[in-house]
Design a protein around this motif. Structure first.
Motif, PDB file in Angstrom:
ATOM      1  N   THR A  45       0.835  -1.191   0.000  1.00  0.00           N
ATOM      2  CA  THR A  45       0.000   0.000   0.000  1.00  0.00           C
ATOM      3  C   THR A  45       0.876   1.250   0.000  1.00  0.00           C
ATOM      4  OG1 THR A  45      -0.114  -0.252   2.396  1.00  0.00           O
ATOM      5  CG2 THR A  45      -1.992  -1.037   1.116  1.00  0.00           C
ATOM      6  N   ALA A  46       0.326   2.343  -0.520  1.00  0.00           N
ATOM      7  CA  ALA A  46       1.096   3.582  -0.633  1.00  0.00           C
ATOM      8  C   ALA A  46       1.434   4.153   0.732  1.00  0.00           C
ATOM      9  CB  ALA A  46       0.322   4.594  -1.465  1.00  0.00           C
ATOM     10  N   ARG A  47       0.526   3.999   1.685  1.00  0.00           N
ATOM     11  CA  ARG A  47       0.740   4.560   3.015  1.00  0.00           C
ATOM     12  C   ARG A  47       0.898   3.440   4.039  1.00  0.00           C
ATOM     13  NH1 ARG A  47       0.484   9.395   4.156  1.00  0.00           N
ATOM     14  NH2 ARG A  47      -0.177   8.995   6.288  1.00  0.00           N
ATOM     15  N   CYS A  48       1.917   3.592   4.883  1.00  0.00           N
ATOM     16  CA  CYS A  48       2.192   2.572   5.896  1.00  0.00           C
ATOM     17  C   CYS A  48       1.017   2.404   6.862  1.00  0.00           C
ATOM     18  CB  CYS A  48       3.454   2.940   6.668  1.00  0.00           C
ATOM     19  SG  CYS A  48       4.967   2.918   5.660  1.00  0.00           S
ATOM     20  N   ALA A  49       0.274   3.484   7.100  1.00  0.00           N
ATOM     21  CA  ALA A  49      -0.866   3.408   8.014  1.00  0.00           C
ATOM     22  C   ALA A  49      -1.981   2.529   7.471  1.00  0.00           C
ATOM     23  CB  ALA A  49      -1.402   4.815   8.289  1.00  0.00           C
ATOM     24  N   GLU A  50      -1.961   2.262   6.158  1.00  0.00           N
ATOM     25  CA  GLU A  50      -2.988   1.433   5.527  1.00  0.00           C
ATOM     26  C   GLU A  50      -2.469   0.037   5.180  1.00  0.00           C
ATOM     27  OE1 GLU A  50      -3.995   3.786   2.180  1.00  0.00           O
ATOM     28  OE2 GLU A  50      -5.004   5.354   3.348  1.00  0.00           O
ATOM     29  N   CYS A  51      -1.304  -0.308   5.697  1.00  0.00           N
ATOM     30  CA  CYS A  51      -0.674  -1.596   5.391  1.00  0.00           C
ATOM     31  C   CYS A  51      -1.566  -2.754   5.833  1.00  0.00           C
ATOM     32  CB  CYS A  51       0.678  -1.675   6.093  1.00  0.00           C
ATOM     33  SG  CYS A  51       1.511  -3.269   5.930  1.00  0.00           S
ATOM     34  N   ALA A  52      -1.845  -3.682   4.915  1.00  0.00           N
ATOM     35  CA  ALA A  52      -2.699  -4.822   5.232  1.00  0.00           C
ATOM     36  C   ALA A  52      -2.055  -5.745   6.261  1.00  0.00           C
ATOM     37  CB  ALA A  52      -3.023  -5.600   3.960  1.00  0.00           C
ATOM     38  N   LEU A  53      -0.714  -5.800   6.294  1.00  0.00           N
ATOM     39  CA  LEU A  53      -0.048  -6.621   7.307  1.00  0.00           C
ATOM     40  C   LEU A  53      -0.376  -6.134   8.708  1.00  0.00           C
ATOM     41  CD1 LEU A  53       3.544  -7.176   5.819  1.00  0.00           C
ATOM     42  CD2 LEU A  53       1.787  -8.916   6.174  1.00  0.00           C
ATOM     43  N   ARG A  54      -0.473  -4.829   8.872  1.00  0.00           N
ATOM     44  CA  ARG A  54      -0.733  -4.259  10.195  1.00  0.00           C
ATOM     45  C   ARG A  54      -2.157  -4.538  10.663  1.00  0.00           C
ATOM     46  NH1 ARG A  54       3.585  -1.219  11.678  1.00  0.00           N
ATOM     47  NH2 ARG A  54       4.938  -0.477   9.999  1.00  0.00           N
ATOM     48  N   GLU A  55      -3.021  -4.974   9.754  1.00  0.00           N
ATOM     49  CA  GLU A  55      -4.390  -5.298  10.147  1.00  0.00           C
ATOM     50  C   GLU A  55      -4.502  -6.689  10.756  1.00  0.00           C
ATOM     51  OE1 GLU A  55      -6.861  -4.750   6.767  1.00  0.00           O
ATOM     52  OE2 GLU A  55      -6.595  -2.566   6.694  1.00  0.00           O
ATOM     53  N   TYR A 103       8.025 -28.183  20.730  1.00  0.00           N
ATOM     54  CA  TYR A 103       7.265 -27.667  21.859  1.00  0.00           C
ATOM     55  C   TYR A 103       6.555 -26.389  21.417  1.00  0.00           C
ATOM     56  CZ  TYR A 103      10.178 -31.029  24.248  1.00  0.00           C
ATOM     57  OH  TYR A 103      10.805 -32.195  24.612  1.00  0.00           O
ATOM     58  N   ASP A 104       5.237 -26.429  21.421  1.00  0.00           N
ATOM     59  CA  ASP A 104       4.407 -25.352  20.888  1.00  0.00           C
ATOM     60  C   ASP A 104       4.292 -24.219  21.907  1.00  0.00           C
ATOM     61  OD1 ASP A 104       2.782 -23.957  19.246  1.00  0.00           O
ATOM     62  OD2 ASP A 104       1.002 -25.182  19.539  1.00  0.00           O
ATOM     63  N   ARG A 105       5.187 -23.255  21.787  1.00  0.00           N
ATOM     64  CA  ARG A 105       5.148 -22.093  22.679  1.00  0.00           C
ATOM     65  C   ARG A 105       4.196 -21.043  22.130  1.00  0.00           C
ATOM     66  NH1 ARG A 105      10.645 -23.215  21.964  1.00  0.00           N
ATOM     67  NH2 ARG A 105      10.757 -21.523  20.456  1.00  0.00           N
ATOM     68  N   PRO A 106       3.524 -20.294  23.006  1.00  0.00           N
ATOM     69  CA  PRO A 106       2.657 -19.207  22.521  1.00  0.00           C
ATOM     70  C   PRO A 106       3.458 -18.216  21.687  1.00  0.00           C
ATOM     71  CG  PRO A 106       2.313 -19.607  24.872  1.00  0.00           C
ATOM     72  CD  PRO A 106       3.511 -20.405  24.478  1.00  0.00           C
ATOM     73  N   MET A 107       2.891 -17.804  20.545  1.00  0.00           N
ATOM     74  CA  MET A 107       3.590 -16.904  19.654  1.00  0.00           C
ATOM     75  C   MET A 107       3.281 -15.463  20.006  1.00  0.00           C
ATOM     76  SD  MET A 107       3.405 -18.896  15.980  1.00  0.00           S
ATOM     77  CE  MET A 107       4.952 -18.248  15.380  1.00  0.00           C
ATOM     78  N   GLN A 108       4.325 -14.676  20.239  1.00  0.00           N
ATOM     79  CA  GLN A 108       4.165 -13.271  20.569  1.00  0.00           C
ATOM     80  C   GLN A 108       3.813 -12.456  19.331  1.00  0.00           C
ATOM     81  OE1 GLN A 108       8.294 -13.328  22.486  1.00  0.00           O
ATOM     82  NE2 GLN A 108       7.237 -11.787  23.714  1.00  0.00           N
ATOM     83  N   GLN A 109       3.253 -11.269  19.561  1.00  0.00           N
ATOM     84  CA  GLN A 109       3.103 -10.341  18.462  1.00  0.00           C
ATOM     85  C   GLN A 109       4.481  -9.880  18.018  1.00  0.00           C
ATOM     86  OE1 GLN A 109       0.315  -7.359  20.062  1.00  0.00           O
ATOM     87  NE2 GLN A 109      -1.110  -8.008  18.471  1.00  0.00           N
ATOM     88  N   VAL A 110       4.643  -9.725  16.720  1.00  0.00           N
ATOM     89  CA  VAL A 110       5.951  -9.415  16.138  1.00  0.00           C
ATOM     90  C   VAL A 110       5.975  -7.948  15.704  1.00  0.00           C
ATOM     91  CG1 VAL A 110       7.542 -10.005  14.262  1.00  0.00           C
ATOM     92  CG2 VAL A 110       6.164 -11.797  15.342  1.00  0.00           C
ATOM     93  N   PRO A 111       7.071  -7.233  15.991  1.00  0.00           N
ATOM     94  CA  PRO A 111       7.173  -5.864  15.472  1.00  0.00           C
ATOM     95  C   PRO A 111       7.225  -5.852  13.949  1.00  0.00           C
ATOM     96  CG  PRO A 111       8.804  -6.271  17.200  1.00  0.00           C
ATOM     97  CD  PRO A 111       8.209  -7.597  16.846  1.00  0.00           C
ATOM     98  N   LEU A 112       6.706  -4.796  13.346  1.00  0.00           N
ATOM     99  CA  LEU A 112       6.705  -4.652  11.892  1.00  0.00           C
ATOM    100  C   LEU A 112       7.280  -3.286  11.548  1.00  0.00           C
ATOM    101  CD1 LEU A 112       5.848  -5.707   9.087  1.00  0.00           C
ATOM    102  CD2 LEU A 112       3.615  -4.634   9.471  1.00  0.00           C
ATOM    103  N   VAL A 113       8.338  -3.303  10.747  1.00  0.00           N
ATOM    104  CA  VAL A 113       8.965  -2.040  10.325  1.00  0.00           C
ATOM    105  C   VAL A 113       8.528  -1.736   8.892  1.00  0.00           C
ATOM    106  CG1 VAL A 113      11.151  -0.858   9.896  1.00  0.00           C
ATOM    107  CG2 VAL A 113      10.924  -2.416  11.848  1.00  0.00           C
TER     108      VAL A 113
END
Length: 254
Positions: A13-23, A244-254
């Motif tokens: 997407t043109a704007r990072c604020a509209e990034c589909a990954l961030r949704e 061993y299935d550990r809970p997955m944390q939220q990942v930072p996105l740059v």
């Protein structure tokens, strides 16, 4: 809005604020100020065809990338062409950070599918640490996460037998792909990885890889069909691989 995919490049997407990954729920939220900084830091976007080289080994490369869609891998090669895949790269992964501490790239990055990437100049990384401490910490967190995955891969290639290695890789990739929302109603994920990729990641011959995949499929543990992977009995695969299935944390996105 297009959804990012591991199968084909979808233009960012043109704007990072509209990034589909961030949704998606797997990435940690960013503040408006951080999004504005990332937007100003981003120098452009690029789409790379499948089976292409993004970063070439032992060559100077001064850009960073965030993979927006598609699938790629990091690797190192020997002089006779033998290749070791270090890690598979999925949407949201930061690419090229290691070369910031070296004069030339110590590994290569090739695409598996068509890939869309956000491009960042490497010389702007210090400004991120100086102006936005939380974003700087996010980059450090991503580097530590990458190191952890490489540690797991080293254990797999060094100590697990062939059956355990393949089981581990199937579980690991399926879990990463599914958390990106790339699983269908039957739990199958897009799986463009070839048997050669699997062999190069696990230190196995292609013949041994083929036999091991068939053995696990005949046991009713997984199914790979039409470019999709479905885990039929993930618990049995996990026991086999000592996963061993550990809970997955939220990942930072740059």
């Amino acid at each position: 809005m297009h959804s990012p995919s591991a199968a084909k490049g979808v233009p960012p997407t043109a704007r990072c604020a509209e990034c589909a990954l961030r949704e998606t729920t797997c990435f940690s939220p960013a503040t408006p100020e951080e999004l504005e900084f990332v937007q100003s830091y981003r120098s452009g976007t690029v789409i790379i065809p499948p089976s292409s080289t993004l970063i070439r080994e032992r060559q100077t490369h001064e850009r960073l990338y965030t993979l927006y869609s598609g699938m790629a891998f990091r690797y190192k090669t020997l002089s006779d062409g033998r290749r070791q895949i270090l890690n598979f790269l999925l949407p949201g992964d930061l690419i090229g950070l290691q070369q910031e501490v070296c004069e030339a790239a110590q590994h290569g990055v090739d695409t598996i599918t068509e890939c869309s990437l956000c491009v960042f100049p490497g010389d702007g990384l210090w400004n991120m640490f100086r102006a936005h401490a939380r974003l700087g910490y996010s980059v450090t967190w991503l580097a530590a996460r990458e190191e952890s995955m490489v540690d797991d891969n080293l254990l797999t290639a060094g100590r697990r037998n062939a059956t355990e290695r393949v089981a581990m890789l199937l579980l690991h990739l399926h879990r990463r792909l599914a958390r990106l929302g790339l699983a269908d109603e039957n739990g199958a994920v897009t799986f463009p990885v070839t048997q050669q990729h699997i062999a190069d990641a696990l230190g196995l011959s292609l013949v041994h890889t083929n036999k091991t995949l068939r053995r696990l499929a005949l046991l009713g543990l997984h199914e790979i069909s039409a470019g999709r992977l479905r885990l039929i009995n993930p618990r049995a695969l996990a026991r086999l691989a000592e996963y061993y299935d550990r809970p997955m944390q939220q990942v930072p996105l740059v």
